[in-house]
Design a protein around this motif. Structure first.
Motif, PDB file in Angstrom:
ATOM      1  N   GLU A   1      -0.720   2.301  -0.791  1.00 46.35           N
ATOM      2  CA  GLU A   1      -0.698   1.736   0.596  1.00 46.35           C
ATOM      3  C   GLU A   1      -2.258   1.257   1.296  1.00 46.35           C
ATOM      4  OE1 GLU A   1       1.041  -1.401   3.393  1.00 46.35           O
ATOM      5  OE2 GLU A   1       1.485  -0.562   0.763  1.00 46.35           O
TER       6      GLU A   1
ATOM      7  N   LEU B   1       2.687   6.940  -3.152  1.00 43.99           N
ATOM      8  CA  LEU B   1       2.986   5.357  -2.983  1.00 43.99           C
ATOM      9  C   LEU B   1       1.694   5.475  -1.131  1.00 43.99           C
ATOM     10  CD1 LEU B   1       6.472   5.440  -2.340  1.00 43.99           C
ATOM     11  CD2 LEU B   1       4.820   4.353  -3.825  1.00 43.99           C
ATOM     12  N   VAL B   2       1.425   6.261  -0.519  1.00 42.03           N
ATOM     13  CA  VAL B   2       0.648   6.472   0.852  1.00 42.03           C
ATOM     14  C   VAL B   2      -0.623   6.268   0.220  1.00 42.03           C
ATOM     15  CG1 VAL B   2      -0.659   7.425   2.943  1.00 42.03           C
ATOM     16  CG2 VAL B   2       2.147   8.079   2.403  1.00 42.03           C
TER      17      VAL B   2
ATOM     18  N   THR C   1       1.167   5.299   5.895  1.00 40.40           N
ATOM     19  CA  THR C   1       2.448   6.548   5.619  1.00 40.40           C
ATOM     20  C   THR C   1       3.016   5.751   7.092  1.00 40.40           C
ATOM     21  OG1 THR C   1       0.413   8.440   6.260  1.00 40.40           O
ATOM     22  CG2 THR C   1       3.185   8.792   6.774  1.00 40.40           C
TER      23      THR C   1
ATOM     24  N   ARG D   1       4.847   2.098   6.947  1.00 41.05           N
ATOM     25  CA  ARG D   1       4.765   1.451   6.576  1.00 41.05           C
ATOM     26  C   ARG D   1       5.809   2.136   5.303  1.00 41.05           C
ATOM     27  NH1 ARG D   1       0.856  -3.864   5.543  1.00 41.05           N
ATOM     28  NH2 ARG D   1      -0.358  -4.191   7.078  1.00 41.05           N
ATOM     29  N   VAL D   2       4.690   2.558   4.606  1.00 38.31           N
ATOM     30  CA  VAL D   2       6.054   3.520   2.918  1.00 38.31           C
ATOM     31  C   VAL D   2       6.906   4.134   3.846  1.00 38.31           C
ATOM     32  CG1 VAL D   2       5.883   5.259   0.989  1.00 38.31           C
ATOM     33  CG2 VAL D   2       4.411   4.038   1.856  1.00 38.31           C
TER      34      VAL D   2
END
Length: 438
Positions: free
Chosen positions: A313, A309-310, A347, A349-350
């Motif tokens: 993003e 996910l990082v 990082t 934000r996730v």
């Protein structure tokens, strides 16, 4: 297919399993798709629908077969995920199993990350300062003053220039007797006291009458943006061609009409200004509390953050930044921003997304249609025809999603506030919006 698939845990979040897909199933599905394709495919020398299946197979076979395989792999992956109730984060990495001795099945490994468990410490230990703010008549008047300044006129003055005056000047500068780039201008307008110019310029233009000339030295700051002249001393002459005093409009019916108040009532203008300041007050108070709540949640939550996910993003943020640079006229080469630069922000934000997502899921804090409607109505009030604005948003789900996001944030903030230590703190409106107090 065996129903129970062995799922390996490679690390806290990483999982892997193997999928077996019967070769025979792939072959028969490929065959039936090729037959279907033969009915419509066009090839020179044949009428549509009359192309021999063998020819269709030799031309399109490999492509059809890889599509069938890919569909089967996705289906198989999906059914394992569903059967085991896995929450997959990001995209799986699916690879053929290299050392498979099985000839009747295709073997694939799927490696992927799952969403982490989010654990919260004790939310009652969070301390939040909630600004308590009142919009006063003084705030309304200060805003009206700003509106007056936006409509300032200048009238020629006989005497010497003072702060607030507009002075139109010609100036010319030399360094070591030589004119330099950007060192001279004709009919240059400056408003004294706005501090837009270097201080020596301001000082020279003060106390000048129309037609007077002043000479002065100016040493450019060492960090001045014009690299050629930074740190050097220039000799300037400056001549005032016109000195004008500011005239602010009276706050009357004419003034109110200029700001769109029909009928020109000054009281109606003030009421409208107050209404806008109230909306701004509400927005800023919420922002201040929300930032504290989110920072608090980030420190209160323990979770492992999925790398997939990082990475996704950071990639998205790098692309957005590159687009932004291009739209500002940056060169293609400047726009090669590496996703790794964005990793720390990505990082965060996730992490926040996962933390908020978990709170919402565990406590049913989803936005309700009524909430979305109320937010939208409030926003629409500042337009001429609010009902048209509301209708426009309801035409497209994507437009509504920004209000859903706001409602969701509000629910999360309210939920956390109800559990944490909240101290009300009286703050003047000017301070809230970051204005120097008058």
């Amino acid at each position: 297919k065996s129903m129970s698939t062995q799922i390996e845990q490679l690390s806290t979040l990483e999982r892997r399993f193997t999928m077996s897909i019967p070769v025979a199933a792939i072959e028969s599905e490929t065959e039936s798709r090729i037959k279907r394709l033969a009915r419509t495919v066009k090839m020179s020398g044949f009428r549509p629908g009359k192309v021999p299946v063998k020819m269709v197979a030799s031309t399109y076979g490999p492509q059809v077969r890889s599509e069938v395989l890919s569909d089967e792999v996705n289906k198989s992956f999906g059914s394992v995920v569903e059967a085991n109730q896995l929450r997959v984060a990001g995209y799986p990495r699916i690879e053929p199993k290299a050392d498979s001795a099985d000839t009747t099945n295709f073997q694939f490994t799927a490696t992927f990350e799952v969403f982490p468990d989010v654990q919260f410490a004790d939310l009652s230990t969070l301390a939040i300062d909630r600004p308590v703010v009142e919009v006063t008549d003084e705030d309304v008047n200060r805003t009206i003053e700003t509106l007056r300044k936006q409509r300032v006129r200048y009238e020629p003055r006989d005497g010497a220039s003072v702060d607030g005056d507009r002075v139109i000047v010609d100036f010319a500068g030399e360094i070591d007797g030589v004119a330099f780039q950007g060192g001279s201008a004709k009919d240059f307008a400056m408003v004294l006291g706005e501090r837009r110019m270097l201080p020596e310029f301001e000082t020279a233009a003060h106390g000048l009458r129309k037609g007077e000339t002043k000479a002065f030295d100016l040493t450019f700051p060492a960090d001045y943006f014009g690299k050629d002249v930074a740190g050097k001393t220039a000799k300037f002459t400056l001549t005032a061609k016109e000195v004008s005093a500011p005239v602010l409009p009276a706050v009357d019916a004419e003034f109110a009409k200029a700001f769109g108040v029909s009928g020109g009532s000054v009281d109606a203008l003030k009421a409208e200004v107050r209404g806008n300041l109230e909306l701004e007050r509400k927005r800023r108070v919420f922002q201040s509390v929300r930032d504290q709540v989110f920072r608090g949640l980030r420190t209160q939550a323990t979770l492992e953050i999925p790398k997939a996910l990082v990475a996704a993003e950071a990639e998205r943020m790098a692309q957005a930044a590159a687009e932004e640079m291009k739209s500002r006229g940056g060169k293609e080469s400047d726009a090669q921003l590496s996703p790794s630069t964005f990793e720390p922000a990505a990082t965060d934000r996730v992490a926040m997304g996962l933390i908020v997502g978990e709170l919402v899921r565990a406590n049913n804090l989803q936005a309700t249609p009524e909430q979305v409607r109320a937010l939208l109505n409030e926003q629409a009030q500042s337009y001429e025809k609010p009902e048209q604005v509301v209708a426009w948003y309801y035409q497209d789900q994507r437009r509504l999603s920004e209000f859903e996001a706001v409602a969701l944030e509000q629910n999360v903030v309210d939920f956390v506030l109800a559990k944490s230590k909240v101290a009300d703190k009286v703050v003047p409106f000017a301070e809230l919006i970051g204005q120097p107090a008058a």
